[in-house]
Design a protein around this motif. Sequence first.
Motif, PDB file in Angstrom:
ATOM      1  N   VAL A 113      41.280  18.251  19.804  1.00 16.42           N
ATOM      2  CA  VAL A 113      40.507  19.056  19.199  1.00 16.42           C
ATOM      3  C   VAL A 113      39.317  19.848  19.968  1.00 16.42           C
ATOM      4  N   PHE A 114      38.579  18.861  20.806  1.00 11.73           N
ATOM      5  CA  PHE A 114      37.423  19.350  21.671  1.00 11.73           C
ATOM      6  C   PHE A 114      38.330  20.278  22.750  1.00 11.73           C
ATOM      7  N   ALA A 115      39.363  19.921  23.311  1.00 19.42           N
ATOM      8  CA  ALA A 115      39.996  20.876  24.474  1.00 19.42           C
ATOM      9  C   ALA A 115      40.402  22.141  23.683  1.00 19.42           C
ATOM     10  N   VAL A 116      40.980  21.898  22.440  1.00 16.59           N
ATOM     11  CA  VAL A 116      41.411  23.466  21.868  1.00 16.59           C
ATOM     12  C   VAL A 116      40.019  24.224  21.610  1.00 16.59           C
ATOM     13  N   PRO A 121      39.211  29.199  22.323  1.00 19.04           N
ATOM     14  CA  PRO A 121      38.419  29.375  21.165  1.00 19.04           C
ATOM     15  C   PRO A 121      38.924  30.370  20.059  1.00 19.04           C
ATOM     16  N   ALA A 122      39.899  31.321  20.315  1.00 21.59           N
ATOM     17  CA  ALA A 122      40.620  32.002  19.262  1.00 21.59           C
ATOM     18  C   ALA A 122      41.249  31.049  18.183  1.00 21.59           C
ATOM     19  N   LEU A 123      41.999  30.037  18.820  1.00 19.10           N
ATOM     20  CA  LEU A 123      42.511  29.219  17.869  1.00 19.10           C
ATOM     21  C   LEU A 123      41.430  28.485  17.225  1.00 19.10           C
ATOM     22  N   ALA A 124      40.388  27.901  17.877  1.00 14.36           N
ATOM     23  CA  ALA A 124      39.414  26.966  17.177  1.00 14.36           C
ATOM     24  C   ALA A 124      38.716  27.822  16.252  1.00 14.36           C
ATOM     25  N   ALA A 125      38.742  29.049  16.028  1.00  9.65           N
ATOM     26  CA  ALA A 125      37.925  29.805  15.195  1.00  9.65           C
ATOM     27  C   ALA A 125      38.771  29.763  13.834  1.00  9.65           C
ATOM     28  N   ARG A 126      39.921  29.551  13.963  1.00 11.72           N
ATOM     29  CA  ARG A 126      40.833  29.491  12.770  1.00 11.72           C
ATOM     30  C   ARG A 126      40.853  28.211  12.119  1.00 11.72           C
ATOM     31  N   LEU A 127      40.220  27.139  12.900  1.00  6.93           N
ATOM     32  CA  LEU A 127      40.271  25.901  12.429  1.00  6.93           C
ATOM     33  C   LEU A 127      38.816  25.518  11.835  1.00  6.93           C
ATOM     34  N   TRP A 229      35.578  19.532  31.387  1.00  5.24           N
ATOM     35  CA  TRP A 229      36.811  18.996  31.924  1.00  5.24           C
ATOM     36  C   TRP A 229      36.402  17.522  32.141  1.00  5.24           C
ATOM     37  N   VAL A 230      35.073  17.440  32.324  1.00 10.18           N
ATOM     38  CA  VAL A 230      34.793  15.879  32.517  1.00 10.18           C
ATOM     39  C   VAL A 230      34.987  15.293  31.212  1.00 10.18           C
ATOM     40  N   GLY A 235      38.359  11.451  27.846  1.00 11.91           N
ATOM     41  CA  GLY A 235      38.881  11.478  26.659  1.00 11.91           C
ATOM     42  C   GLY A 235      40.440  10.979  26.812  1.00 11.91           C
ATOM     43  N   VAL A 236      41.142  11.880  27.644  1.00 11.97           N
ATOM     44  CA  VAL A 236      42.479  11.595  27.814  1.00 11.97           C
ATOM     45  C   VAL A 236      42.391  10.196  28.610  1.00 11.97           C
TER      46      VAL A 236
END
Length: 249
Positions: A113-116, A121-127, A229-230, A235-236
Motif C-alpha cells: 500500500v505504501f509503495a502504491v 499516486p493516481a491509483l492510490a487516489a482511487r483507494l 525507497w528506504v 518493508g520488503v
Amino acid sequence: MVAMMLLMLAAFASGVLNAVAGGGAFITFPALLFAGVPPVSANVSSTVALFPGQMASAWAYRNEIRGVTEVSVTAFSVVSLVGGVVGAILLLTTPDRAFAGLVPWLLLFATAVFAVGSFMPALAARLRLGGRSVLVVQFIIAIYGGYFGGGIGFLMLAALTLFGLRDIHAMNGLRILLAALMNGAAVAAFCLSDAVSWPETAVMAVSAIAGGYVGAHAAKRVSRDVMKWVVVSIGVGLTLYFFIKGAGA
C-alpha cells in the motif's frame, strides 16, 4: 555484562529504525529472548524500553507534525491512546503469540500500500479513505499496536497513504507520534503489572532515546524520494525475513 551490551546496541538500532520507518521491535524482541527473558515479558519490556526513544523522535519531528492538514492530529491521537489501552489489556490477558503468524502478511500488505501511494499516486487516489472510516482503521491499528505491534510502523504509513498524505517526512513524524501515544498507553498498563523485566528495560531505554533522536534527525536530512525507497526497501526486507523465519524467530 555481554548480554546487557548487546541489549543496549539492539535498543539503539531499534531507536534509529523506528525513527526511519518502524520495525524496531523486531530487533529488541528477539534480543530480549536471547537474554533469557520469557516471551510475553520480552514483548512487554520491548514496548516499555522503546517508548522513550519514540518520544525523542516525535519531538525531533514536531515541526513536520504541525504541518499535517489532511487528517485531524488530535482525533488520531485520542483514538491511538484508547486503542493502545485496549490492546495492552488484551496482551496481559491472552498469549501474544496468537498474532505472530499475521506479521509477515501485515507487513506485505502495508509495504504494498505504501509503495502504491508513493510511486503510483493516481491509483492510490482511487483507494483513498475518508470520513469516519479513517478513525476506525486507526483504532484497529492502535489495538494491534498495543497488543503485539509487529510491523505497526508500516501499517500506519500504509494507512496514512490511504488517508491522502504524501509528504514522507510529515507521514513519518505523525506515525512516530501516534505509535508513541498508543505505546504510551500500553506502557502505563504494563507498568502496573509485573510483566516488565526492569533491569534490561532500563538499560535499553537510555540507548533507545539516543537512537531515536539520532535517527529522526538523520532521516529528515534525506530527500523525500530517497526516504520512500528506504521505507519500501526495509518493508520488503522485513517481509521476506518473517515469511522465511516467522515472527517468533
